[in-house]
Design a protein around this motif. Structure first.
Motif, PDB file in Angstrom:
ATOM      1  N   LEU B 101    -139.972  68.904 -42.294  1.00 53.22           N
ATOM      2  CA  LEU B 101    -139.252  69.215 -43.535  1.00 53.22           C
ATOM      3  C   LEU B 101    -140.055  70.134 -44.435  1.00 53.22           C
ATOM      4  O   LEU B 101    -139.520  70.720 -45.371  1.00 53.22           O
ATOM      5  CB  LEU B 101    -138.940  67.917 -44.292  1.00 53.22           C
ATOM      6  CG  LEU B 101    -137.806  67.066 -43.728  1.00 53.22           C
ATOM      7  CD1 LEU B 101    -137.659  65.799 -44.546  1.00 53.22           C
ATOM      8  CD2 LEU B 101    -136.503  67.844 -43.735  1.00 53.22           C
ATOM      9  N   ALA B 107    -134.482  71.748 -40.174  1.00 51.11           N
ATOM     10  CA  ALA B 107    -135.152  70.596 -39.576  1.00 51.11           C
ATOM     11  C   ALA B 107    -134.598  70.301 -38.189  1.00 51.11           C
ATOM     12  O   ALA B 107    -135.336  69.976 -37.260  1.00 51.11           O
ATOM     13  CB  ALA B 107    -135.003  69.382 -40.484  1.00 51.11           C
ATOM     14  N   ARG B 262    -130.617  63.494 -46.163  1.00 52.33           N
ATOM     15  CA  ARG B 262    -130.673  63.131 -47.587  1.00 52.33           C
ATOM     16  C   ARG B 262    -131.102  61.683 -47.768  1.00 52.33           C
ATOM     17  O   ARG B 262    -131.611  61.309 -48.809  1.00 52.33           O
ATOM     18  CB  ARG B 262    -129.301  63.328 -48.243  1.00 52.33           C
ATOM     19  CG  ARG B 262    -128.858  64.749 -48.338  1.00 52.33           C
ATOM     20  CD  ARG B 262    -129.606  65.462 -49.449  1.00 52.33           C
ATOM     21  NE  ARG B 262    -129.611  66.882 -49.230  1.00 52.33           N
ATOM     22  CZ  ARG B 262    -128.773  67.732 -49.818  1.00 52.33           C
ATOM     23  NH1 ARG B 262    -127.889  67.284 -50.662  1.00 52.33           N
ATOM     24  NH2 ARG B 262    -128.843  69.020 -49.562  1.00 52.33           N
ATOM     25  N   TYR B 264    -133.239  60.138 -45.773  1.00 51.44           N
ATOM     26  CA  TYR B 264    -134.517  59.929 -45.104  1.00 51.44           C
ATOM     27  C   TYR B 264    -135.472  59.224 -46.061  1.00 51.44           C
ATOM     28  O   TYR B 264    -135.668  59.666 -47.186  1.00 51.44           O
ATOM     29  CB  TYR B 264    -135.065  61.288 -44.684  1.00 51.44           C
ATOM     30  CG  TYR B 264    -136.458  61.271 -44.146  1.00 51.44           C
ATOM     31  CD1 TYR B 264    -136.805  60.409 -43.132  1.00 51.44           C
ATOM     32  CD2 TYR B 264    -137.426  62.140 -44.638  1.00 51.44           C
ATOM     33  CE1 TYR B 264    -138.081  60.397 -42.626  1.00 51.44           C
ATOM     34  CE2 TYR B 264    -138.704  62.139 -44.145  1.00 51.44           C
ATOM     35  CZ  TYR B 264    -139.031  61.262 -43.145  1.00 51.44           C
ATOM     36  OH  TYR B 264    -140.303  61.254 -42.644  1.00 51.44           O
ATOM     37  N   ARG B 265    -136.043  58.076 -45.607  1.00 47.34           N
ATOM     38  CA  ARG B 265    -137.047  57.412 -46.422  1.00 47.34           C
ATOM     39  C   ARG B 265    -138.346  57.533 -45.680  1.00 47.34           C
ATOM     40  O   ARG B 265    -138.625  56.758 -44.802  1.00 47.34           O
ATOM     41  CB  ARG B 265    -136.753  55.926 -46.641  1.00 47.34           C
ATOM     42  CG  ARG B 265    -135.368  55.530 -46.315  1.00 47.34           C
ATOM     43  CD  ARG B 265    -135.074  54.057 -46.307  1.00 47.34           C
ATOM     44  NE  ARG B 265    -136.110  53.196 -46.822  1.00 47.34           N
ATOM     45  CZ  ARG B 265    -135.868  52.002 -47.340  1.00 47.34           C
ATOM     46  NH1 ARG B 265    -134.645  51.558 -47.414  1.00 47.34           N
ATOM     47  NH2 ARG B 265    -136.832  51.245 -47.756  1.00 47.34           N
ATOM     48  N   SER B 266    -139.075  58.530 -46.046  1.00 47.49           N
ATOM     49  CA  SER B 266    -140.332  58.800 -45.378  1.00 47.49           C
ATOM     50  C   SER B 266    -141.226  57.576 -45.454  1.00 47.49           C
ATOM     51  O   SER B 266    -141.609  57.147 -46.528  1.00 47.49           O
ATOM     52  CB  SER B 266    -140.982  59.983 -46.075  1.00 47.49           C
ATOM     53  OG  SER B 266    -142.323  60.034 -45.790  1.00 47.49           O
TER      54      SER B 266
END
Lengths: 266, 269, 316
Positions: B101, B107, B262, B264-266
Motif C-alpha cells: 500500500l 495494490a 478500506r 484493512y486493519r493492519s
C-alpha cells in the motif's frame, strides 16, 4: 492409556480445537464438494443403469460424503510439523527428549484425528445423510470394523507423512516429494473416483502392492459392506499389516537420520 | 527519457518475482511437472467416469471433452495469473500488505505480481492445447460469431475465475482463516464446470449454474458452439452471455476488493 | 503546513471472549482524536508506550489505514483517496517490515524502485551515490537482502525510502534491534537529512536517545490522545523535572541535614554519597551551601533524564 500418551493425545486434540474458524471453513468446503461429487456419481450411475462398478445409490452417497469427512481425519494433504522442524534444525530438541519423537508425533496425530472425527467427519456425514440418505450397514460389527479401518488409515497416513518429514534430513527442499505424495495419495486412495472403476489389474495392483487404498477406499468399502464381512476383515488385516511395515520403516529411517545428525552434525 | 508505461513497471516487478523463484530451480521443475500431471488427472477423472456409462448427462465424448477442456483452460489461465492472490491472508498476517500500500501502484496489481507463480504456466498451456484439440474434434458448424466466441470464451472464463480468486482473497480482510471457504468456490468451481451442469440436481444445480454463474464458464458456451439445446431448458440466447456474466462478476469483485482495502486493519506494530 | 490532522481517530472492533462460547463486541479507539500540524522541514518525534496508537497514526497518514473519523491531509492530499499519488511524495520505513525484495540483491531492489516511482535516471544516480557514501552501502549492495544483517538491511531500507526524493519521510522504529554502531550510523544519517532541511521527518521510536539526538519537537501520545506537543525543554518545564547534584563526602551525611532550595532525594547506606534535586536554588548556590556544611570529595551535576519525564507522563 498411560499418562504421557494421554497428555500428548489431548494436546493434539486441543491444539486443533483452537482453530475454530478454520474448522468451520473446512467443513463448509467439504460440504460443497460433497454435493458436487455426489450429484456427479449419481448421474453417472443413472446413465449406467443404476450402479457404478457395483456401488448403488446409497453406497455412492456414503462413498462421497463419508469420503469428504475422512479427508480431514486422514489429513493426507497436511504435512507434519516435523518437516519444518528438520529444516529449521529444531528437530534436535525433539530427539533430545526422553520420548521417541515417532511416538510423540503419533499420539499428537491421534488427538488431531479425534477432533476431526467429531467435527469435520460428522458434519458432512450428517448433511449427506439428510440430503441424500446414506447406506445403512446390515451387520452391527461393520461399525466396529469401520472404526478399526479408519484408525489404520490415520496411522498409514501418519507414517507416510512422517517419512516425508524425515526425508528433509537428506533433501534440501521437500516440496517435490510433497507434491508427489499429494498426487499419488489422492489418485490411488480412491479420493477422486472409486478404485473399482479402474481396470481390474490396476486396482488389484494398487490394493496389493501399495498402502494407498487403505487411506480412503478401505474404510469406505468396509462401511458399505462391499464384498461382505469377509472382505471387510481382509481390508482391515491388509491395513494393519501396512501399519506394521510402515512403522518399522519409520523407525529405520529415523535411526539413519539420527546417525546422520550425530556424525555430520546435521 | 519517455515516461515508462504502467504495464512496463508491472512487467519489471513480475520479472523480479520470477528471478527470485528461479533460484530454487530443481523444485521449480518438479512442481511444474506435478502441476501438469494434476491437471491431466482432472481431465482423466472426467473420462474415467465417462467410460462407466458411455456418456455424461446425455452428452457424447466430444461435447464432454469440449466442456472439460474449456473449464481446464479457463481455470488454469486464471490460476496462472491470480491463483495465488489468496496468499493475501499470509501477507496480512505478517503485515507485508502494508508495504504494497505504500507504493505508487495499484495494490491488487502488485499482489498479482508478487504472488505470480511461473510453475503454473505448464497447466495453462496444457489446458489451452486441450481446448484447441476439443474444438477441432467437436461437431461445430463454424461461422464468424462462433469463431470469435470460441476465441474469447476461455479468457472470459479465466476472468470469471480471476474474479472469484480476488473475491475469495478479499474475505481475508475480515476473516483471516477463510482460505478453505474460498476453495469451495474456486477449486469447487473448477470441478463443477468440468462436467455438464445438467448432471447436478435440485437447488444446488440452480445455485451454481445460474445463481453463481458457473454454467457460463463451460457448459453454456459449449452448447452455444455446438448449437445444442439445453436439457435444462435455458433459452439459447442466454448460452452466448458468458462475456456479460464475466463482466458483472469482475465489477462485483472489484467493488468488493476496494471495500475490503478500506477495511484493512493492519495488524502488528 | 505539510501534515495536518484534526480530530483523527481510528476505531477497531474486537471480539472478546466472555465465558466459554459467548463473545462480546467491543469498540476500541486506537487513535482517539489526534490533532497534529507539521511544518515543512520539521523533524518531529512521535512517541508513546506500546499500543498508544503511534503506528496506527502513521498508517493513517500514509494511506494504509482508512481513518474512522477526522480530517487529515499530507502534502495537501487525502492519504487514502490519493494513495498512489501521495506514495510518490513520501518515503516510509517500518523498522519491522521490509520494502525490499527478499531474494534479490539490494542494487536490484533499488533499480526496481526507480521504475516503480518513475525517478529520472540522473536524480536516482545522484541520490543513490549520496546514500551509499553516507551509509557505506558499497560493501553489501550486491548481496541478496535475505543475507543482510539487520543493520545493513536498515541502511538499505533508508536508502530505498529516500531514492525518489520524498517531501516527507515517515520512520517507524528505525533503530529497533540495531547494534550500537548501526544505531549511530542511522542517527548520524538522519541528522544529516534534518540539517539539509528540505525533507520533513516524522519519527516514532522507543529509544528516547533517538529523539534527544534528532528532534527538537516532541509529540507524546498515550491511549490514542496527544498528551504533550512541544519542545523537549518544555516537557521538562511542564513536569518540573529537576537537575540533580550527586556529591561524594569524606564523612557520612549528618542525619536530618537540609539545604535551602534543594531536596535530599537519596543517601547511600554508608552515608558517603548523597543525591540532591534542585528546587528553586541554582546549582551554584547549592554547591556553595554544600561545601560549607560537609567535607566534599567529588561532585557532579546531572541534567534531568528524559526517560524519567516520559515515565511520569505515561503514569499520570
Amino acid at each position: 492409556m498411560p499418562r504421557v500418551q494421554l497428555a500428548l493425545t489431548s494436546a493434539g486434540f486441543r491444539r486443533y480445537a483452537t482453530y475454530r474458524q478454520a474448522t468451520v471453513a473446512g467443513a463448509f468446503t467439504n460440504t460443497v464438494f460433497g454435493f458436487l461429487r455426489c450429484y456427479i456419481l449419481l448421474s453417472v450411475a443413472a446413465t449406467a443403469g443404476g450402479t457404478v462398478a457395483g456401488y448403488g445409490g446409497p453406497e455412492l452417497a456414503t462413498y462421497v460424503w463419508m469420503g469428504q469427512g475422512l479427508l480431514a481425519v486422514v489429513a493426507s494433504w497436511d504435512q507434519l510439523d516435523l518437516a519444518e522442524r528438520v529444516r529449521s534444525g529444531d528437530v534436535v530438541a525433539d530427539l533430545l527428549r526422553p520420548v521417541d519423537p515417532l511416538w510423540t508425533y503419533l499420539w499428537g496425530e491421534l488427538g488431531r484425528a479425534c477432533f476431526m472425527v467429531l467435527t469435520r467427519f460428522l458434519v458432512p456425514t450428517l448433511i449427506g445423510a439428510i440430503a441424500f440418505g446414506l447406506y445403512r450397514p446390515q451387520h452391527a460389527v461393520t461399525y466396529a470394523l469401520f472404526a478399526l479401518s479408519t484408525l489404520a488409515a490415520v496411522l498409514i497416513s501418519f507414517c507416510c507423512r512422517y517419512l516425508i518429514g524425515l526425508s528433509a534430513f537428506w533433501l534440501l527442499d521437500i516440496r517435490g516429494v510433497t507434491v508427489f505424495w499429494v498426487f499419488v495419495s489422492g489418485f490411488a486412495s480412491g479420493l477422486y473416483f472409486p478404485l473399482a472403476v479402474l481396470p481390474g489389474w490396476l486396482s488389484t495392483a494398487l490394493w496389493v502392492a501399495t498402502p494407498f487404498p487403505g487411506l480412503m477406499q478401505g474404510p469406505l468399502d468396509v462401511m458399505v459392506e462391499r464384498g461382505g464381512i469377509g472382505n471387510a476383515l481382509l481390508v482391515c488385516v491388509g491395513q494393519v499389516a501396512w501399519v506394521g511395515i510402515l512403522l518399522l520403516v519409520c523407525k529405520w529411517a529415523q535411526a539413519r537420520a539420527v546417525r546422520k545428525l550425530v556424525v555430520q552434525g546435521g | 527519457m519517455a515516461e515508462p508505461g504502467r504495464l512496463t513497471i508491472y512487467t519489471r516487478v513480475l520479472r523480479a518475482q520470477i528471478r527470485s523463484q528461479a533460484q530454487y530451480r530443481l523444485s521449480f521443475a518438479f512442481e511444474l511437472f506435478a502441476s501438469m500431471l494434476t491437471n491431466a488427472l482432472d481431465i482423466a477423472t472426467v473420462f474415467v467416469l465417462f467410460s462407466v456409462g458411455g456418456g455424461l448427462g446425455g452428452f457424447g465424448a466430444r461435447e464432454v471433452l469440449l466442456m472439460a477442456a474449456l473449464s481446464a483452460a479457463s481455470f488454469a489461465t486464471a490460476d496462472l495469473t491470480m491463483g495465488n492472490v489468496d496468499n493475501l491472508r499470509v501477507y496480512i498476517r505478517r503485515g507485508v500488505f502494508d508495504s504494497l500500500l505504500l507504493r505508487p501502484l495499484s495494490a491488487l496489481g502488485q499482489l498479482m505480481a508478487v504472488t505470480f507463480a511461473l510453475r503454473r504456466v505448464g497447466r495453462a498451456v496444457l489446458g489451452l492445447t486441450l481446448y484447441t484439440v476439443a474444438l477441432c474434434v467437436a461437431d461445430i458448424d463454424w461461422d464468424i460469431p462462433r469463431l470469435l466466441f470460441a476465441i474469447v470464451v476461455p479468457f472470459t472464463g479465466a476472468a470469471f475465475f480471476c474474479s472469484l480468486f480476488v473475491a475469495g482473497a478479499t474475505v481475508a480482510f475480515w476473516w483471516i482463516e477463510s482460505g478453505e471457504v474460498a476453495n469451495a468456490f474456486t477449486y469447487g468451481g473448477r470441478d463443477f464446470t468440468s462436467y455438464p451442469s445438467n448432471m447436478y440436481g435440485g437447488w444446488f444445480r440452480d445455485l451454481f449454474t445460474l445463481g453463481l454463474g458457473f454454467g457460463f464458464v463451460a457448459y453454456f458456451p459449449a452448447l452455444a458452439l455446438t448449437g445444442q439445446p439445453d436439457p435444462l431448458g435455458v433459452p439459447g440466447w442466454l448460452h452466448w452471455c458468458s462475456p456479460l456474466v464475466t463482466l458483472a462478476a469482475m465489477c462485483l469483485a472489484a467493488v468488493f476488493w476496494r471495500f475490503g482495502v478500506r477495511h484493512y486493519r493492519s495488524t502488528g506494530s | 503546513m505539510i501534515i495536518s490532522a484534526r480530530g483523527l481517530r481510528k476505531d477497531f472492533t474486537v471480539n472478546r471472549k466472555v465465558g466459554r462460547f459467548r463473545r462480546e463486541r467491543h469498540v476500541v479507539s486506537a487513535v482517539d482524536g489526534v490533532d497534529l500540524s507539521v511544518e515543512r522541514g520539521e523533524m518531529l518525534g512521535y512517541i508513546g508506550p506500546n499500543g498508544a496508537g503511534k503506528s496506527t497514526t502513521l498508517k493513517m497518514l500514509t494511506g494504509v489505514l482508512t481513518p474512522s473519523g477526522g480530517e487529515v491531509t499530507v502534502c495537501g492530499l487525502a492519504p487514502v483517496a490519493k494513495r498512489t499519488t501521495l506514495a510518490r511524495r513520501i518515503g516510509v520505513v517500518f523498522g519491522q517490515r521490509s520494502q525490499l525484495w527478499w531474494d534479490l540483491p539490494l542494487a536490484e531492489s533499488f533499480s526496481l524502485l526507480r521504475h516503480i516511482y518513475r525517478v529520472p535516471d540522473s536524480d536516482h544516480a545522484a541520490r543513490l551515490k549520496m546514500c551509499s557514501q553516507l551509509l557505506a552501502l558499497d560493501e553489501f549492495i550486491e548481496t541478496p537482502v535475505r543475507q543482510l544483517s539487520l543493520g545493513q538491511r536498515m541502511r538499505g531500507e533508508l536508502t530505498a525510502a529516500l531514492l525518489h526524493g520524498p517531501e516527507v519521510l515517515f520512520l517507524d522504529e528505525p533503530t529497533i534491534g540495531l547494534d550500537v554502531l548501526s544505531k549511530q550510523a542511522v542517527r548520524d544519517f538522519l541528522a544529516g537529512v534534518a540539517t539539509r532541511g528540505d525533507t520533513t521527518v516524522v519519527l516514532t521510536t522507543h529509544d528516547l536517545a533517538d529523539i534527544e539526538k534528532l528532534c527538537r519537537r516532541l509529540v507524546v501520545i498515550d491511549h490514542g490522545r496527544v498528551v504533550h506537543d512541544g519542545t523537549v525543554d518544555e516537557l521538562h518545564a511542564r513536569y518540573r523535572s529537576r537537575r540533580v547534584i550527586v556529591a561524594d563526602l569524606d564523612t557520612p551525611w549528618p542525619d536530618g541535614l537540609t539545604l535551602p532550595g534543594a531536596d535530599v532525594t537519596s543517601v547511600t547506606a554508608d552515608g558517603h554519597r548523597v543525591t540532591l534535586a534542585l528546587d528553586g536554588a541554582t546549582a551554584g548556590e547549592v554547591v556553595a551551601a554544600l561545601a560549607g556544611a560537609v567535607p566534599l570529595r567529588d561532585l557532579s551535576v546531572q541534567e534531568p533524564e528524559i526517560e524519567d519525564v516520559i515515565a511520569k507522563l505515561y503514569r499520570s
